[in-house]
Write an enzyme that holds these catalytic residues in place. Structure first.
Site, PDB file in Angstrom:
ATOM      1  N   TYR A 293       0.823  -1.221   0.000  1.00 36.86           N
ATOM      2  CA  TYR A 293       0.000   0.000   0.000  1.00 36.86           C
ATOM      3  C   TYR A 293       0.851   1.263   0.000  1.00 36.86           C
ATOM      4  O   TYR A 293       0.400   2.310  -0.446  1.00 36.86           O
ATOM      5  CB  TYR A 293      -0.946  -0.006   1.204  1.00 36.86           C
ATOM      6  CG  TYR A 293      -2.140  -0.895   0.972  1.00 36.86           C
ATOM      7  CD1 TYR A 293      -3.308  -0.383   0.413  1.00 36.86           C
ATOM      8  CD2 TYR A 293      -2.091  -2.257   1.247  1.00 36.86           C
ATOM      9  CE1 TYR A 293      -4.397  -1.196   0.158  1.00 36.86           C
ATOM     10  CE2 TYR A 293      -3.175  -3.079   1.000  1.00 36.86           C
ATOM     11  CZ  TYR A 293      -4.324  -2.544   0.455  1.00 36.86           C
ATOM     12  OH  TYR A 293      -5.400  -3.351   0.195  1.00 36.86           O
TER      13      TYR A 293
ATOM     14  N   PRO B 180       4.747  -5.464  11.039  1.00 37.99           N
ATOM     15  CA  PRO B 180       3.581  -5.674  11.911  1.00 37.99           C
ATOM     16  C   PRO B 180       3.957  -5.889  13.370  1.00 37.99           C
ATOM     17  O   PRO B 180       5.144  -6.028  13.690  1.00 37.99           O
ATOM     18  CB  PRO B 180       2.961  -6.956  11.332  1.00 37.99           C
ATOM     19  CG  PRO B 180       4.109  -7.694  10.739  1.00 37.99           C
ATOM     20  CD  PRO B 180       5.051  -6.648  10.225  1.00 37.99           C
TER      21      PRO B 180
ATOM     22  N   LEU C 218      -2.724  11.357  15.961  1.00 42.27           N
ATOM     23  CA  LEU C 218      -3.970  11.259  15.170  1.00 42.27           C
ATOM     24  C   LEU C 218      -4.934  10.281  15.836  1.00 42.27           C
ATOM     25  O   LEU C 218      -6.121  10.573  15.998  1.00 42.27           O
ATOM     26  CB  LEU C 218      -3.645  10.804  13.736  1.00 42.27           C
ATOM     27  CG  LEU C 218      -2.911  11.827  12.871  1.00 42.27           C
ATOM     28  CD1 LEU C 218      -2.408  11.184  11.585  1.00 42.27           C
ATOM     29  CD2 LEU C 218      -3.817  13.007  12.553  1.00 42.27           C
TER      30      LEU C 218
ATOM     31  N   CYS D 141      -1.915   0.560  10.767  1.00 40.86           N
ATOM     32  CA  CYS D 141      -0.821   1.276  11.442  1.00 40.86           C
ATOM     33  C   CYS D 141      -1.126   1.878  12.804  1.00 40.86           C
ATOM     34  O   CYS D 141      -0.270   1.816  13.682  1.00 40.86           O
ATOM     35  CB  CYS D 141      -0.285   2.342  10.505  1.00 40.86           C
ATOM     36  SG  CYS D 141       0.519   1.594   9.083  1.00 40.86           S
TER      37      CYS D 141
ATOM     38  N   LYS E 194      -0.750  -0.688  15.655  1.00 41.57           N
ATOM     39  CA  LYS E 194       0.606  -1.252  15.709  1.00 41.57           C
ATOM     40  C   LYS E 194       1.625  -0.192  16.138  1.00 41.57           C
ATOM     41  O   LYS E 194       2.516  -0.478  16.926  1.00 41.57           O
ATOM     42  CB  LYS E 194       0.942  -1.856  14.344  1.00 41.57           C
ATOM     43  CG  LYS E 194       2.146  -1.318  13.630  1.00 41.57           C
ATOM     44  CD  LYS E 194       2.439  -2.051  12.370  1.00 41.57           C
ATOM     45  CE  LYS E 194       2.616  -1.136  11.181  1.00 41.57           C
ATOM     46  NZ  LYS E 194       3.728  -0.191  11.251  1.00 41.57           N
TER      47      LYS E 194
END
Ligand code: NAD
Ligand code: UGA
Length: 466
Positions: A13, A94, A228, A277, A280
């Site tokens: 991605y 990951p 965020l 994300c 993790k």
């Protein structure tokens, strides 16, 4: 130093879209994206742009323009590394699922394999760029591996984390808020930084290209995601309070966000954040903080995850409670499975966890998502390992038409904020459902009054129950 040839390890991605944009904007540079996953590379080379492996608005056009000109997708990793002046590492990092740090630390196995492969095949000097999101101080590990090759090849290591969000990857890459480049402060280090600045300067204004030391860059990426995600958990915490007080979370968000010091973005209450994300990276931040003995720092950030898990569980419980405390044998239709709109990515999507909790209560689930394939939904459920894959196939059905998916359902659970859901003929959906028909709006995007006028019982995140 002028870069003529780039190799990017990892065609996922990030690697795929990022390199496609670099190739488009820098036609004089040869860009080769390599991966060990043959099916993924074949899909990137597919003539039909609908089959490229990452769905992103506008990406097909960018790939179509550059592919075959100066953009190449290949499984020949060694050759691409050796040919390149600059090697980006954009492989997955990951959360570890085994051993020390299980469930929190980043698994750097794939990063280390890349470093060893670069060390083994490189015959000329290279700039190695960390594009993957990595724990602060990973560059020292890379350096240690690369500097012990004995081949006399000189490596410079840069950190250039990616800030694109899925669903808006192409626009984020075309007009980033900033590009961050961290590097060594020696003369060679500064030259390497400048070489990467020169690439981005093809289209990014110079004042948006920030250069720092390598550790600041690594840490800024982890913490940008933490900030965020923290906003989402903060607004989601308030959404629960709204449901008990008749305050409305959309109104509260607007009121908070108009303070210019706070700003309006990332204040949308939801069923919980997902994506590969946020979780993790925060877990990794928690792990790193604890490993330095900073328990208060670790506990502070861990709370963002605790709140998010609570929000997903609470949404499932809300469904069960409002369906008279039992969903056994009842059909619940999920609109959306992706972790957000405009992507086919489902990693850590809240839908997976809500489905799991409902299946535990013996519900039947019917899923419609405009971009997610049936095998992906089953792979997500199988990955949880809560029940056999036969059971997952028996109790979860994937339907290609939303009106069909709603037939005979007791409730709709809106899991992803796809725009098309707002344009549906909700009267037709209502007619197809069992009565009383419930809508659980996990994204707070539907017109509640309109749905109530049709006859639905509406339960939205962050507004009082009827
Ligand atoms: P991904 O899983 O989609 O892609 C990673 C690819 O790397 C896979 O195709 C895998 O086969 C390949 N790979 C792994 N080891 C390899 C090796 N040794 N040689 C060749 N190929 C190998 O992951 P992604 O979403 O692109 O994320 C990559 C990194 O970027 C992660 O560190 C992530 O945290 C970070 N990141 C992701 C996003 C996002 O929106 N997905 C945004 C910013 C940063
Ligand atoms: C996020 C960051 O926004 C990117 O800057 C970063 O590069 C990327 O992570 C990464 O490192 O992987 P992404 O996860 O693709 O991007 O998508 P976001 O738009 O951040 O959304 C994440 C999750 O939060 C989604 O489930 C979304 O629905 C949810 N969200 C977002 C909310 O619930 N409310 C909001 O107001 C915003």
């Amino acid at each position: 130093m002028k870069i003529k040839s780039i190799c990017c390890i990892g065609a996922g991605y990030v690697g795929g879209p990022t390199m496609a944009v670099i190739a488009k904007k820098c036609p004089e540079i040869k860009v080769t994206v390599v991966d060990i996953n043959e099916a993924r590379i074949a899909a990137w080379n597919d003539k039909n742009m609908d089959n490229i492996p990452v769905y992103e608005p506008g990406l097909g056009e960018v790939v179509a323009e550059a592919r075959g000109r100066n953009l190449f997708f290949s499984t020949d990793v060694d050759r691409a590394i050796d040919e390149a002046d600059m090697v980006f590492i954009s492989v997955n990092t990951p959360t570890k699922t085994y051993g020390e740090g299980k469930g929190q630390a980043a698994d750097l196995k794939w990063i280390e394999l890349c470093a060893r492969q670069i060390a083994r095949v490189a015959t000329t000097d290279k700039i190695v760029v960390e594009k993957s999101t990595l724990p602060v101080r990973t560059a020292s590990t890379l350096k240690s591996i690369l500097d012990h090759t004995g081949s006399g090849v000189n490596f410079q290591i840069l950190s250039n984390p990616e800030f694109l969000a899925e669903g808006t990857a192409v626009e984020d890459l075309f007009a980033p808020d900033r590009v961050l480049i961290g590097g060594g402060q020696t003369e060679d280090g500064k030259r390497a930084i400048q070489a990467l600045v020169d690439i981005y300067a093809h289209w990014v204004p110079k004042d948006r290209i920030l250069t720092t030391n390598v550790w600041s860059s690594e840490l800024s990426k982890l913490t940008a995601n933490a900030f965020l995600a923290q906003r989402v958990s903060s607004i989601n915490a308030l959404s629960e309070l709204c449901e008990f007080t008749e305050a409305d979370i959309n109104e509260v968000s607007r009121a908070i966000g108009t303070d210019s010091r706070i700003g309006p973005k990332f204040l949308k209450a939801s069923v919980g954040f997902g994506g590969s994300c946020f979780q993790k990276d925060i877990l990794n931040l928690v792990y790193i903080s604890r490993s330095y003995g900073l328990n208060e720092v670790a506990d502070y950030w861990e709370q963002v995850i605790i709140m998010n898990d609570h929000q997903k569980r609470r949404f499932a419980k809300k469904i069960i409670k409002n369906l008279y405390n039992t969903v056994s044998g009842k059909k619940i239709t999920f609109l959306g499975w992706a972790f957000k709109k405009d992507t086919n990515d489902t990693r850590e999507s809240a839908a997976i966890y809500v489905a799991d909790l409902l299946l535990y209560e013996q519900a039947h689930i019917s899923v419609y998502d405009p971009k997610v394939k049936a095998e992906q939904v089953y792979a997500d459920m199988d990955y949880l390992n809560s029940r056999s894959s036969d059971e997952n196939r028996k109790y979860v059905e994937i339907v290609k038409d939303p009106y069909e998916a709603a037939k005979g359902a007791h409730a709709i659970a809106l899991m992803t904020e796809w725009d098309e859901f707002k344009t549906y003929d909700w009267q037709r959906i209502y007619d197809n459902m069992l009565k009383p028909a419930h809508v659980f709006d996990g994204r707070n995007i539907l017109d509640k009054q309109k749905l109530r006028d049709i006859g639905f019982q509406v339960h939205a995140i962050g507004s009082a129950n009827e």
